[in-house]
Design a protein around this motif. Structure first.
Motif, PDB file in Angstrom:
ATOM      1  N   GLY A   1       0.849  -1.200   0.000  1.00 10.84           N
ATOM      2  CA  GLY A   1       0.000   0.000   0.000  1.00 10.84           C
ATOM      3  C   GLY A   1       0.877   1.239   0.000  1.00 10.84           C
ATOM      4  O   GLY A   1       0.562   2.268   0.619  1.00 10.84           O
TER       5      GLY A   1
ATOM      6  N   GLY B   1      -0.296   4.816  -0.659  1.00  8.52           N
ATOM      7  CA  GLY B   1      -1.428   5.291   0.146  1.00  8.52           C
ATOM      8  C   GLY B   1      -1.002   6.339   1.161  1.00  8.52           C
ATOM      9  O   GLY B   1       0.147   6.770   1.223  1.00  8.52           O
ATOM     10  N   GLN B   2      -1.994   6.730   1.956  1.00  9.22           N
ATOM     11  CA  GLN B   2      -1.801   7.842   2.896  1.00  9.22           C
ATOM     12  C   GLN B   2      -0.806   7.531   4.001  1.00  9.22           C
ATOM     13  O   GLN B   2       0.048   8.361   4.325  1.00  9.22           O
ATOM     14  N   ILE B   3      -0.940   6.372   4.609  1.00 13.94           N
ATOM     15  CA  ILE B   3      -0.052   6.053   5.740  1.00 13.94           C
ATOM     16  C   ILE B   3       1.378   5.969   5.228  1.00 13.94           C
ATOM     17  O   ILE B   3       2.315   6.529   5.825  1.00 13.94           O
TER      18      ILE B   3
ATOM     19  N   GLU C   1       2.300  -2.155  -4.685  1.00 16.24           N
ATOM     20  CA  GLU C   1       1.009  -1.511  -4.931  1.00 16.24           C
ATOM     21  C   GLU C   1       0.213  -2.370  -5.895  1.00 16.24           C
ATOM     22  O   GLU C   1       0.751  -3.292  -6.520  1.00 16.24           O
TER      23      GLU C   1
ATOM     24  N   PHE D   1      -8.146  -1.812   1.989  1.00 15.63           N
ATOM     25  CA  PHE D   1      -9.131  -0.745   1.895  1.00 15.63           C
ATOM     26  C   PHE D   1      -9.310  -0.120   3.273  1.00 15.63           C
ATOM     27  O   PHE D   1      -9.446  -0.842   4.254  1.00 15.63           O
TER      28      PHE D   1
ATOM     29  N   VAL E   1      -1.079  -3.756   9.485  1.00 17.00           N
ATOM     30  CA  VAL E   1      -1.688  -2.454   9.783  1.00 17.00           C
ATOM     31  C   VAL E   1      -3.091  -2.386   9.184  1.00 17.00           C
ATOM     32  O   VAL E   1      -4.028  -1.871   9.798  1.00 17.00           O
TER      33      VAL E   1
ATOM     34  N   ASN F   1      -6.772  -2.918   8.184  1.00 16.31           N
ATOM     35  CA  ASN F   1      -7.845  -3.409   9.059  1.00 16.31           C
ATOM     36  C   ASN F   1      -8.703  -4.484   8.405  1.00 16.31           C
ATOM     37  O   ASN F   1      -8.823  -4.501   7.179  1.00 16.31           O
TER      38      ASN F   1
ATOM     39  N   HIS G   1      -7.927  -4.188  17.771  1.00 17.43           N
ATOM     40  CA  HIS G   1      -7.835  -2.798  17.295  1.00 17.43           C
ATOM     41  C   HIS G   1      -9.200  -2.439  16.701  1.00 17.43           C
ATOM     42  O   HIS G   1      -9.392  -2.432  15.489  1.00 17.43           O
TER      43      HIS G   1
HETATM   44  P1  NAD Z   1      -5.112   4.322   1.567  1.00 13.34           P
HETATM   45  O1  NAD Z   1      -6.353   3.957   0.841  1.00 13.34           O
HETATM   46  O2  NAD Z   1      -4.632   5.738   1.524  1.00 13.34           O
HETATM   47  O3  NAD Z   1      -3.908   3.410   1.069  1.00 13.34           O
HETATM   48  C1  NAD Z   1      -4.038   2.043   0.928  1.00 13.34           C
HETATM   49  C2  NAD Z   1      -3.204   1.645  -0.269  1.00 13.34           C
HETATM   50  O4  NAD Z   1      -3.205   0.238  -0.339  1.00 13.34           O
HETATM   51  C3  NAD Z   1      -3.755   2.174  -1.604  1.00 13.34           C
HETATM   52  O5  NAD Z   1      -2.744   2.909  -2.275  1.00 13.34           O
HETATM   53  C4  NAD Z   1      -4.141   0.913  -2.359  1.00 13.34           C
HETATM   54  O6  NAD Z   1      -3.904   1.013  -3.759  1.00 13.34           O
HETATM   55  C5  NAD Z   1      -3.215  -0.099  -1.697  1.00 13.34           C
HETATM   56  N1  NAD Z   1      -3.656  -1.492  -1.835  1.00 13.34           N
HETATM   57  C6  NAD Z   1      -4.911  -1.990  -1.840  1.00 13.34           C
HETATM   58  N2  NAD Z   1      -4.888  -3.317  -2.026  1.00 13.34           N
HETATM   59  C7  NAD Z   1      -3.600  -3.669  -2.117  1.00 13.34           C
HETATM   60  C8  NAD Z   1      -2.927  -4.903  -2.330  1.00 13.34           C
HETATM   61  N3  NAD Z   1      -3.600  -6.044  -2.501  1.00 13.34           N
HETATM   62  N4  NAD Z   1      -1.577  -4.899  -2.376  1.00 13.34           N
HETATM   63  C9  NAD Z   1      -0.880  -3.757  -2.231  1.00 13.34           C
HETATM   64  N5  NAD Z   1      -1.448  -2.554  -2.048  1.00 13.34           N
HETATM   65  C10 NAD Z   1      -2.800  -2.514  -1.997  1.00 13.34           C
HETATM   66  O7  NAD Z   1      -5.309   3.836   3.090  1.00 13.34           O
HETATM   67  P2  NAD Z   1      -4.410   4.189   4.360  1.00 13.34           P
HETATM   68  O8  NAD Z   1      -5.002   5.388   5.028  1.00 13.34           O
HETATM   69  O9  NAD Z   1      -2.967   4.170   4.028  1.00 13.34           O
HETATM   70  O10 NAD Z   1      -4.790   2.941   5.308  1.00 13.34           O
HETATM   71  C11 NAD Z   1      -4.394   1.636   4.956  1.00 13.34           C
HETATM   72  C12 NAD Z   1      -5.016   0.620   5.927  1.00 13.34           C
HETATM   73  O11 NAD Z   1      -4.540   0.850   7.259  1.00 13.34           O
HETATM   74  C13 NAD Z   1      -6.536   0.673   6.020  1.00 13.34           C
HETATM   75  O12 NAD Z   1      -7.043  -0.651   6.083  1.00 13.34           O
HETATM   76  C14 NAD Z   1      -6.785   1.394   7.337  1.00 13.34           C
HETATM   77  O13 NAD Z   1      -8.035   1.074   7.881  1.00 13.34           O
HETATM   78  C15 NAD Z   1      -5.656   0.827   8.151  1.00 13.34           C
HETATM   79  N6  NAD Z   1      -5.269   1.567   9.366  1.00 13.34           N
HETATM   80  C16 NAD Z   1      -4.875   0.837  10.439  1.00 13.34           C
HETATM   81  C17 NAD Z   1      -4.452   1.480  11.601  1.00 13.34           C
HETATM   82  C18 NAD Z   1      -4.010   0.699  12.808  1.00 13.34           C
HETATM   83  O14 NAD Z   1      -3.729   1.332  13.840  1.00 13.34           O
HETATM   84  N7  NAD Z   1      -3.925  -0.623  12.771  1.00 13.34           N
HETATM   85  C19 NAD Z   1      -4.431   2.869  11.643  1.00 13.34           C
HETATM   86  C20 NAD Z   1      -4.830   3.595  10.517  1.00 13.34           C
HETATM   87  C21 NAD Z   1      -5.256   2.925   9.367  1.00 13.34           C
END
Ligand code: NAD
Ligand code: LMR
Length: 327
Positions: A12, A15-17, A43, A91, A130, A132, A188
């Motif tokens: 990912g 993505g944002q994180i 990705e 997602f 990470v 969810n 979580h």
């Molecule tokens: P985001 O949508 O900005 O980024 C996710 C990225 O993952 C996207 O770029 C997407 O193209 C990519 N992706 C999707 N399926 C994929 C795959 N099969 N292989 C590789 N990449 C893939 O989301 P985000 O804000 O970065 O959050 C990511 C995840 O982290 C979410 O599930 C969110 O709920 C979770 N999260 C967990 C915690 C925690 O404390 N555990 C905290 C915040 C967010």
């Protein structure tokens, strides 16, 4: 002495994180100022152009410790020889969704990635999940990656731990670094139990200053349990900067060790009556080099037990649902 690079796979990665995390990894904020890092970034194909932009920025950062960067949509390339895998790709939750609503969408991703990790990563790889629902995704990963010791797989609850410390500090108007003794039990999710019954400030117990059991149940605990939803409501997106910072903390503690008790979701060994087969957040000691010990012997009062039992029940149910979905 030249230090060999550590290979860190981040999924990912566009993505944002990851946008907050990758610069921390490249700058040496996680594994220290002597440790070069090779980044393997995974990705899905539609996100590869965006990933190319992120890689441009990584190179433009001119990080002395950034040894190499690989960008790919092929998990077998991304996981090749990985020492560390940070599984963010999934997602995210949107307003009004519970994290478990993501089970159906995200579990198959972790099942597929388990096979690739099992085949291609270093046999000593350490994995933090990470995406969810993080605990149950970690359980699925362990189930489908039989050659990776379950103890090398964890799920992130450090964000909840950090939120708890920060709330104690804010409410008592003390520096966050003076706060210790808190931990996160369980999932979580909104059933997690942020435990402040043994919280200290400069080693002095502070639970009484934070309220009665009744007010802590009414106010403090839900604030932490619903913090992720509050960020989604305010920002329109789930927490990313604080999540990246928590991942950095989690990895640093796990790999380099930590003098403080922290929270990590790890495979239950039956401690505190939690059934084996789920990834449960416990208070843990990180001894360095990836060795983690669940803190044993804490006396659990009736107040805490009710919360711990509830979050355990949620995880047992999620496990059943996940295994049925993946059959
Ligand atoms: P985001 O949508 O900005 O980024 C996710 C990225 O993952 C996207 O770029 C997407 O193209 C990519 N992706 C999707 N399926 C994929 C795959 N099969 N292989 C590789 N990449 C893939 O989301 P985000 O804000 O970065 O959050 C990511 C995840 O982290 C979410 O599930 C969110 O709920 C979770 N999260 C967990 C915690 C925690 O404390 N555990 C905290 C915040 C967010
Ligand atoms: C969080 O805790 O901020 C993340 O898990 C995002 C979410 O879905 O709440």
């Amino acid at each position: 002495m030249t230090v060999s690079p550590i290979t860190v796979c981040v999924t990912g990665a566009a993505g944002q994180i990851s946008y907050s995390l990758l610069s921390m990894l490249a700058a040496g904020n996680v594994f220290g100022p002597e440790q070069p890092v090779a980044l393997h970034l995974l990705e899905i194909p539609p996100a590869l152009p965006a990933l190319a932009g992120v890689v441009m920025e990584l190179l433009d950062g001119a990080y002395p410790l950034l040894h190499a960067v690989t960008q790919t949509a092929d998990p077998s390339v991304a996981f090749a020889d990985a020492d560390i895998a940070v599984l963010v790709g999934a997602f995210p939750r949107r307003a009004g969704m519970e994290r478990k609503d993501l089970l159906e969408k995200n579990l198959p991703i972790f099942k597929r990635q388990a096979h690739a990790l099992n085949e291609h990563a270093s046999k000593h790889v350490k994995v933090v999940v990470v995406g969810n629902p993080a605990n149950t995704n970690a359980m699925v990963l362990a189930a489908f990656a039989p050659d990776i010791p379950p103890a090398n797989i964890s799920a992130l609850t450090r964000l909840d731990h950090n939120r708890t410390r920060a709330q104690v500090a804010a409410r008592l108007d003390v520096p966050v670094q003076s706060v210790a003794g808190v931990c996160i039990w369980g999932n979580h999710s909104s059933t997690q139990y942020p435990d402040i019954t043994r919280a200290t400030v400069d080693n002095a117990p502070v639970f009484d200053k934070l309220g009665s059991f009744e007010t802590v149940a009414r106010d403090f605990i839900p604030t932490i349990q619903k913090r992720g939803a509050a960020v989604i409501k305010a920002r329109g997106f789930s927490s990313a900067m604080s999540a990246a910072s928590a991942i950095a903390d989690h990895l640093r503690s796990w790999v380099c060790g930590d003098e403080h008790v922290v929270s990590m979701a790890v495979p239950s060994d039956g401690s505190y009556g939690i059934k084996e087969g789920v990834f449960f957040s416990f208070p843990v000691r990180c001894m360095g080099d990836g060795v983690v010990e669940i803190v044993k012997g804490i006396e659990i009062d009736e107040f805490s037990k009710r919360y711990i039992d509830a979050t355990a029940e949620e995880l047992y149910a999620e496990r059943e649902e996940a295994l049925a979905l993946l059959e």
